[in-house]
Design a protein around this motif. Structure first.
Motif, PDB file in Angstrom:
ATOM      1  N   THR A  19       0.973  -1.276   0.195  1.00  0.00           N
ATOM      2  CA  THR A  19      -0.330  -0.211   0.098  1.00  0.00           C
ATOM      3  C   THR A  19       0.684   1.226  -0.024  1.00  0.00           C
ATOM      4  O   THR A  19       0.594   2.206  -0.950  1.00  0.00           O
ATOM      5  N   GLU A  23       1.247   3.987  -2.795  1.00  0.00           N
ATOM      6  CA  GLU A  23       1.078   5.804  -2.997  1.00  0.00           C
ATOM      7  C   GLU A  23       2.375   5.914  -3.493  1.00  0.00           C
ATOM      8  O   GLU A  23       1.615   7.288  -3.488  1.00  0.00           O
ATOM      9  N   GLN A  27       1.925   9.094  -5.943  1.00  0.00           N
ATOM     10  CA  GLN A  27       2.261  10.642  -5.590  1.00  0.00           C
ATOM     11  C   GLN A  27       3.090  11.172  -6.682  1.00  0.00           C
ATOM     12  O   GLN A  27       3.216  12.522  -6.973  1.00  0.00           O
ATOM     13  N   TYR A  47      -4.485  15.983  -1.209  1.00  0.00           N
ATOM     14  CA  TYR A  47      -3.343  15.917  -0.664  1.00  0.00           C
ATOM     15  C   TYR A  47      -2.714  15.741   0.748  1.00  0.00           C
ATOM     16  O   TYR A  47      -2.600  15.402   1.457  1.00  0.00           O
TER      17      TYR A  47
END
Length: 55
Positions: A19, A23, A27, A47
């Motif tokens: 995970t 992420e 990003q 964000y």
């Protein structure tokens, strides 16, 4: 502890790592987009709000 408990713990740990890596990859991709597109989709705001909430 039996073997299945240890296996579940390892699976949970690997899932968290996966995970976090996803992420980070997201990003990087979002930050590579032009600023006007990021603004249109609300990337910086979403964000910052997520990091503030601690999710």
């Amino acid at each position: 502890m039996n073997g299945s408990t240890i296996l579940r713990g390892v699976q949970h740990y690997v899932g968290k790592i996966r995970t976090i890596r996803n992420e980070i990859r997201t990003q990087r991709f979002m930050n590579s987009l032009p600023a006007d597109i990021r603004k249109d989709i609300g990337w910086p705001d979403m964000y910052a709000e997520r990091r503030f909430r601690g999710n």
